[in-house]
Structure formats: C-alpha cells, structure tokens
Scaffold this active site. Structure first.
Site, short mmCIF file in Angstrom:
data_model
loop_
_atom_site.label_atom_id
_atom_site.label_comp_id
_atom_site.label_asym_id
_atom_site.label_seq_id
_atom_site.Cartn_x
_atom_site.Cartn_y
_atom_site.Cartn_z
CG HIS A 78 -1.96 1.05 1.18
ND1 HIS A 78 -1.70 2.35 1.53
CD2 HIS A 78 -3.25 1.02 0.79
CE1 HIS A 78 -2.80 3.08 1.35
NE2 HIS A 78 -3.75 2.28 0.90
CD GLU A 80 -5.42 2.04 -2.96
OE1 GLU A 80 -6.58 2.16 -2.60
OE2 GLU A 80 -4.47 1.99 -2.16
P1 PGA Z 1 -9.61 6.13 0.49
O1 PGA Z 1 -8.40 5.12 0.76
O2 PGA Z 1 -10.76 5.32 -0.05
O3 PGA Z 1 -9.91 6.73 1.83
O4 PGA Z 1 -9.12 7.15 -0.49
C1 PGA Z 1 -8.08 4.12 -0.16
C2 PGA Z 1 -6.80 3.44 0.25
O5 PGA Z 1 -5.87 4.11 0.71
O6 PGA Z 1 -6.69 2.20 0.15
#
Ligand code: PGA
Length: 266
Positions: A108, A178
């Site tokens: 992540h 992401e």
């Molecule tokens: P968020 O986080 O939906 O609050 O933007 C997603 C993540 O960091 O996995």
C-alpha cells in the site's frame, strides 16, 4: 452487474487502515457489513482489518462462506516476508492464514511512504504470502509529482514487485491501482476520473498480457482505489472497466460501504 470476462466476481475490499480503536467498535462495524451484505452473491466482499481485530472475525461471528460464496472474507493490510522466527513486532503470512485470513494487501502507498517499503521488499512479501496460501492484493500507483510519467512508475512497480513469480502463483493475485494523489487522506487530493482510471487499467492489462499471456492476465483482477464512495463506485466499474474496488474512508461507514456493494451487485 456482469462479472469480468473470466467470470471472476467483482472484488470489493475494505481497507480499515488503523481503525476502529476498540474491539467493540470493530465487532459492530463487522456485523453491520455482514447484515448489509447477507444477500450479496455477485460481489466478493473482503474486510482488511488491523491485525489485532482479525481474531474477532472468525466463526461463530463470521460463519463459513455459503455455497454461492456469499459472506464476508477477511484479510490483513500487510505481512512480513518470513513465516516464523525472531522478528519482533512482525506478523507472518502463516499466522494470518491460521487466523482465517484469505487475502492480504501488500505494498500500500502508505507503507511505501511511511515505512520504507520498496519494490524489493514488496516482492519478498508477495512470495511469502503466496507460499502461505494467501491471496495478495498488490497496490501500485503514482504520486502527484509522477503523474506525467505514471506509466513508467507502474511498469517499474509491476516488474519489480512481480519478479520471479510464475503463472500459477499469479492466478490468485489482484492488483489495486491507487493513484496516491486520489487517496482521500493524501492531502490536497483530487478525484481520479474514470478515463484516467481506464487508461491505467489498460496499461496494467497490457503489461500482464505481454509478460504472462492472455489466460493468466484474465485471472488477475485489477481493482481501483482512491476516494471511492457510493456515488462514484459504479463509474469505476462500468466506465473504467475495473474488476473491483479498494475502499478506505468510506468502508468505515456501514451504510456507505453497504451501498457501494449493493450498487455494484445490481
Ligand atoms: P480512500 O483510501 O478510499 O480513503 O481514499 C483508499 C486506500 O488508501 O486504500
């Protein structure tokens, strides 16, 4: 909503991050999601909780999955790359497996940013998670200042992260795109348009097809994460063709998270 081409279900993953702050609240949140999703059949729902809350989410609180796969699966947000030994503070993939985890998030952006994770350590963690029988969710994504050359960043994260993994191992992998600039808590974030998400989707699929072939690439779900809520969830699935969602902030609200799932289930 249709499943993806290889008939894998849409994957919706809650990333609770460092929340909630007590086991009682974790239990309440978990039970709320269970209640709200008990009739869900076409979506695979996973909750990635802090390590200490994982033991709560076992039977009888979390009964075995139904025949059609309905029910909530559990996952962790990270793991170490060794299975056992003197590594104070770490949690191994085999421990996670033995407390009922099916999934584990690896790489992540917050772990890359705050805990010095590199593509090399992420590769070690992926291998260890696979060896323990977990299904890893590899996170990749560019930072704000890398947007102009985001494809190079993604290719590097994929090539180094997946180094030495074979087709059989990859069949249980999911990849979460992401963009760091779209994560709700990243500060000064802006929304990722479905067009931008789709262009990342195509680029990742192309990388997988070129490197591993079409049949392997079809087994790997590419999911989107970054400020997903009940209003934009369907756009990422329908317009960006994503095969799932990784949800942070909105997954801490029972109604909002349930709404995301039921919108996609329809
Ligand atoms: P968020 O986080 O939906 O609050 O933007 C997603 C993540 O960091 O996995």
């Amino acid at each position: 909503m249709p499943k993806n081409k290889s008939m894998l279900k849409i994957l919706i993953v809650a990333n609770w991050k460092m929340n909630p702050k007590s086991p009682i609240e974790a239990k309440r949140l978990f039970e709320g999601v269970q209640r709200g999703t008990k009739n869900v059949k076409n979506v695979e729902v996973v909750i990635c909780a802090p390590f200490v809350h994982l033991c709560l989410m076992q039977p009888p609180l979390n009964p075995p999955l139904t025949k059609g796969g309905g029910g909530v699966r559990i996952g962790a947000q990270d793991c170490f790359w060794e299975q056992k030994g003197a590594f104070t503070g770490e949690v191994s993939p085999i421990i996670l497996k033995n407390v009922g985890c099916e999934y584990v998030i690896i790489g992540h952006s917050e772990r890359r940013q705050y805990f010095g994770e590199t593509n090399e350590t992420i590769n070690l963690k992926l291998k260890a998670a696979l060896a323990a029988g977990l299904k890893p969710i590899l996170c990749i994504g560019e930072k704000e200042e890398e947007r102009e050359y985001f494809k190079d960043i993604l290719v590097r994260q994929l090539a180094m992260g997946l180094r030495d993994l074979n087709a059989r191992q990859l069949s249980v992998l999911s990849i979460a795109y992401e963009p760091v600039w779209a994560i709700s808590t990243s500060g000064g974030h802006h929304d990722c348009s479905p067009e931008d998400a789709f262009s990342a989707y195509l680029m990742i699929k192309k990388f997988l097809i070129t490197k591993y072939g079409k049949s392997v690439a079809e087994r790997i779900r590419i999911i989107y994460g970054g400020s997903v809520d009940s209003k934009n969830a369907a756009f990422y699935i329908k317009e960006a063709k994503m095969e799932g969602l990784l949800v942070g902030g909105a997954s801490l609200n029972i109604n909002e998270f349930t709404k995301i799932i039921t919108t996609i289930e329809k």
